[in-house]
Design a protein around this motif. Structure first.
Motif, mmCIF file in Angstrom:
data_model
loop_
_atom_site.group_PDB
_atom_site.id
_atom_site.type_symbol
_atom_site.label_atom_id
_atom_site.label_comp_id
_atom_site.label_asym_id
_atom_site.label_seq_id
_atom_site.Cartn_x
_atom_site.Cartn_y
_atom_site.Cartn_z
ATOM 1 N N ALA B 3 22.564 6.364 -30.532
ATOM 2 C CA ALA B 3 21.955 6.318 -29.203
ATOM 3 C C ALA B 3 23.002 6.054 -28.109
ATOM 4 O O ALA B 3 22.969 6.656 -27.035
ATOM 5 C CB ALA B 3 20.879 5.235 -29.173
ATOM 6 N N TYR B 336 15.324 7.629 -25.462
ATOM 7 C CA TYR B 336 16.401 7.895 -26.410
ATOM 8 C C TYR B 336 17.467 6.801 -26.503
ATOM 9 O O TYR B 336 18.108 6.649 -27.535
ATOM 10 C CB TYR B 336 17.104 9.212 -26.050
ATOM 11 N N PHE B 337 17.697 6.058 -25.412
ATOM 12 C CA PHE B 337 18.855 5.158 -25.420
ATOM 13 C C PHE B 337 18.478 3.692 -25.576
ATOM 14 O O PHE B 337 19.103 2.957 -26.324
ATOM 15 C CB PHE B 337 19.664 5.315 -24.115
ATOM 16 N N ASP B 338 17.498 3.260 -24.829
ATOM 17 C CA ASP B 338 17.224 1.822 -24.767
ATOM 18 C C ASP B 338 15.856 1.472 -25.343
ATOM 19 O O ASP B 338 15.140 0.646 -24.800
ATOM 20 C CB ASP B 338 17.293 1.341 -23.300
#
Lengths: 481, 339
Positions: B3, B336-338
């Motif tokens: 990620a 998607y990232f956090d």
């Protein structure tokens, strides 16, 4: 221009082994091709080569970053364009010695975290091992996959008039292998015809050998494990290397915050959710890998990692606790370990080492402080060290008191006469002191590429090869034949 | 893909798009300095600052000493009147001195996070940390530009050819994008880079077009040349001429920049790409929010495709596009990232 002219000012000092010349000034046979090439090149061409090599490093961004108050400063390790040459036969000797040594060190680690026969048989005092700060109680009774405690080792070798000596074993998170490869790429592109003609053995397959080694450590013998490289992050001075190796391995480059442990397994956070990790090539020190077990203030590590590891659900390379085997005082016993575990005579010798815990050696040390380098056990990076010949009488007296108060904490070694190799300095060739760091991999078998990171003290007369103190690098060519 | 790596590539795409956009705006502005009236130069600066939502150094542009508070009117130097000539020179000197400061602030100012240098350096820093996710060709192309830009200061380019410098920088960034398009493996890394780049583009373009529409509402004196500038920023002037002739009509130019499916820099194409990249990436760990992100991208497209042609309030639509683009960015980060 003749050879004599180009090397006219090159001084040969009988106190130091010269890699290129015999003591009487004759060129060593293996170096004659290089000498011809260097002599045929004009001064302008030489300078251009040196510049090209240097520029290729900054263009490719092969840097280490120094973080100041203002902007991060990306620096390159200066590279000397003149390679250091080693004949294959000589290399094979080193390879055998290094393989033997790493084998014994892995057996030693298995032993001291297991039955401890080595201390019971009196090869080494138990208190030296158990009292070493790098001895990790958490690892007692554990056997890592393949019995491999040290999967990656970067041994520091020096060469004197008496031959090669091991200076340090570096069994924790040794770095520099990316520079070995970067130096090779840069130098061979600049000395193309010579390289072709010299039949140099390849080092650029290191990543492949590392991958094979790491795969062999996978839990449950799986053949295609998910591998991740754990880095302390972009602020680490070896970050370039971590990134480079992750690329070579086709592995994810993870930081502690990318990993989570659940149900005793390690997972990384991907864009599609959590994915299990089987093997971690960690470039984070023991102290920082798991805040629940080691230093609680660590933000670089992964809570629960040790638990997953001790359950055998993830492999770590190198294993935690290997630092006990490259401790400065335990080092003195490594030749004995070779004899004890393998029943063989060591092929590679140590640097002569006096342990101040032994009364006779303490006396010798105190009597000869002006000729010795005295090191504090458990310190690294040159801290807590006395370089006798360069110290003032007052410094020596003060240091002697410290040694007398806690003799167990000190070792002494003679000031080393590091060998010298020609470098291009200001358009001329001058000798500079060098060391040699080959990398040894150990999984089911031992693997090495024929080459090393050669560090060079670029300041005239200096013996300090550290890049933080004016040190640079050199390509090492092992010549086939 | 990890990620954090995906986020790095996404931001690399965003920052480089921003640097590219800035260098093209500044290229046109630098050209304007050569031959445009003072008032137009000021409105050019104002447009850039407003579209970036940034205060010019020293406060508002209106405070420039030569024209106490109102937008300056260019005084044509007709005849040999020494009086007028002198006034004009003073006014121009101020314009140029101010322009130097403003250009420096937007180009090299390290302390300005939205200067061209800062954006480019941030993009390159993301690439440096994610080098194992891009290829050697891409890294090299980016790093060479970085090493070149690192050595340049405003004074080095100002007297010779600032527009040449900006043109070259835009070309360097586009060359990087070309190298990426020609060489990068079309894995998630590519898709996240593209996603970042085109979300950024739709934010920047909606903001710049909005700023111009608002400016137009005020004084409509030099709108034609302003719209010519906009067409040139988005490299649409030739296309405009081919499709609609040489007369520049703001409404027609706006439609072209927003809806033209053949214009590489149009909003339409940016939003099409955003939707495609999201589809290519597929679902994140949470299906619900992933689907929401896809729907939002679809809504953005539909604004341009279906609502734009019939809308009489383009300004409102642009506000919606800008808002949704920002929201989509937040959603992508969460999905998607956090997570």
């Amino acid at each position: 221009m003749t050879t004599a002219d180009r090397f006219r000012d090159y001084s040969i000092d009988a106190n130091f082994f010269d890699e290129m010349f015999h003591a009487d000034g004759r060129t060593r046979d293996d170096w004659k091709g290089l000498e011809r090439t260097l002599t045929d090149l004009s001064p302008e061409e030489l300078t251009a080569i040196q510049e090209r090599v240097t520029r290729s490093f900054s263009n490719e961004g092969i840097t280490f970053t120094v973080y100041g108050d203002d902007e991060a400063d990306e620096r390159i390790i200066p590279i000397d364009c003149v390679p250091r040459l080693i004949a294959e036969a000589e290399w094979r000797g080193l390879e055998a010695g290094l393989t033997q040594r790493l084998k014994a060190l892995n057996l030693f680690l298995q032993d001291v975290y297991g039955e401890s026969r080595v201390t019971r048989d009196g090869v080494i005092p138990a208190d030296m091992v158990m009292g070493c700060p790098q001895y990790r109680m958490e690892m007692r009774g554990f056997t890592p996959p393949q019995g491999t405690w040290v999967a990656v080792c970067g041994t520091d070798l020096v060469r004197t008039n008496d031959g090669y000596r091991v200076l340090e074993d570096n069994l924790r998170v040794p770095s520099g292998v990316s520079y070995m490869i970067a130096n090779r790429k840069a130098v061979k592109a600049s000395l193309r015809r010579l390289y072709r003609a010299s039949r140099v053995l390849e080092v650029e397959n290191y990543g492949r050998l590392l991958l094979d080694t790491l795969r062999e450590l996978a839990p449950g013998g799986q053949t295609n494990p998910t591998i991740a490289l754990l880095t302390p992050g972009v602020y680490n001075s070896a970050f370039y290397e971590h990134m480079f190796l992750a690329g070579e391995l086709g592995a994810e480059l993870v930081e502690g915050r990318d990993l989570v442990v659940s149900d005793g397994f390690v997972h990384m956070r991907t864009t599609t959710g959590l994915q299990k990790v089987d093997v971690i090539y960690r470039r984070v020190d023991d102290d920082f890998i798991d805040p629940t077990v080691f230093r609680p203030d660590s933000v670089l590590g992964v809570p629960g990692l040790m638990d997953a590891y001790l359950r055998g659900n993830v492999a770590l390379a190198n294993a935690p606790g290997t630092g006990v085997a490259d401790d400065k005082s335990i080092y003195a016993y490594v030749p004995d370990f070779v004899r004890y575990y393998l029943g063989e005579e060591p092929l590679l010798q140590n640097v002569e080492t006096y342990l101040c815990r032994r009364p006779q050696e303490l006396e010798y040390t105190l009597d000869n402080l002006d000729n010795l380098v005295v090191k504090k056990v458990g310190e690294s990076g040159g801290y807590g060290m006395l370089v006798g010949p360069h110290a003032t009488p007052e410094e020596r007296t003060e240091y002697a008191e410290q040694v007398r108060a806690n003799p167990d904490d000190f070792i002494a070694q003679p000031t080393l006469a590091l060998s010298r190799s020609p470098c291009l300095i200001g358009g001329k060739f001058e000798p500079r002191h060098v060391d040699l760091r080959p990398f040894v991999l150990h999984g089911q078998t031992t693997r090495m590429v024929p080459g090393a990171f050669c560090r060079v003290a670029l300041r005239r007369g200096s013996l300090v090869v550290n890049s933080s103190q004016g040190g640079g690098g050199k390509d090492v060519w092992v010549l086939e034949g | 893909m990890l990620a954090r790596s995906a986020r790095g590539l996404y931001w690399m795409g965003r920052y480089l798009e921003r640097a590219d956009h800035l260098s093209r705006m500044l290229q046109l502005q630098a050209e304007a300095l050569v031959d445009r009236p003072t008032g137009e130069i000021y409105s050019g600066w104002r447009r850039i600052y407003r579209s970036l939502d940034r205060e010019p150094p020293g406060g508002g542009l209106e405070l420039a000493p030569s024209h106490g508070g109102t937008a300056p009117q260019f005084q044509r130097a007709e005849g040999p009147s020494g009086q007028v000539q002198a006034q004009r020179r003073i006014s121009d000197d101020y314009t140029l001195a101010d322009s130097f400061t403003l250009a420096d602030d937007l180009t090299f100012e390290r302390a300005n996070p939205s200067s061209m240098w800062s954006c480019f350096a941030s993009g390159r820093e993301n690439a440096r940390q994610m080098r194992h996710c891009i290829n050697a060709e891409m890294w090299r192309s980016l790093n060479l530009t970085y090493l070149k830009l690192q050595r340049i200061r405003m004074l080095d380019i100002w007297l010779a050819s600032p527009e040449g410098f900006y043109t070259e920088t835009a070309e360097d960034i586009e060359t990087f994008m070309g190298v990426a398009a020609a060489t990068m493996y079309r894995d998630e890394g590519w898709h996240f880079m593209q996603l970042g780049r085109f979300i950024e583009r739709s934010q920047l373009a909606s903001s710049l077009l909005l700023t111009q529409l608002e400016e137009d509402e005020g004084a409509a004196e030099h709108t034609e040349s302003d719209w010519t500038t906009l067409l040139r920023i988005y490299r649409a002037q030739d296309a405009y001429t081919r499709v609609s002739g040489v007369e520049i009509s703001p409404g027609v130019a706006l439609d072209l920049l927003v809806t033209d499916p053949l214009l590489p820099d149009s909003m339409r194409r940016a939003l099409d790409t955003v939707a495609q990249e999201l589809a290519a990436i597929g679902s994140g760990p949470d299906r619900e929010s992933s689907a929401a992100a896809n729907r939002m991208a679809g809504r953005l497209r539909s604004l341009v495709l279906y609502e734009w042609p019939d809308s009489s309030d383009k300004l409102r639509l642009l506000v919606s596009i800008a808002d949704l683009s920002r929201q989509l960015h937040s959603l992508v980060s969460v999905v998607y990232f956090d997570y």
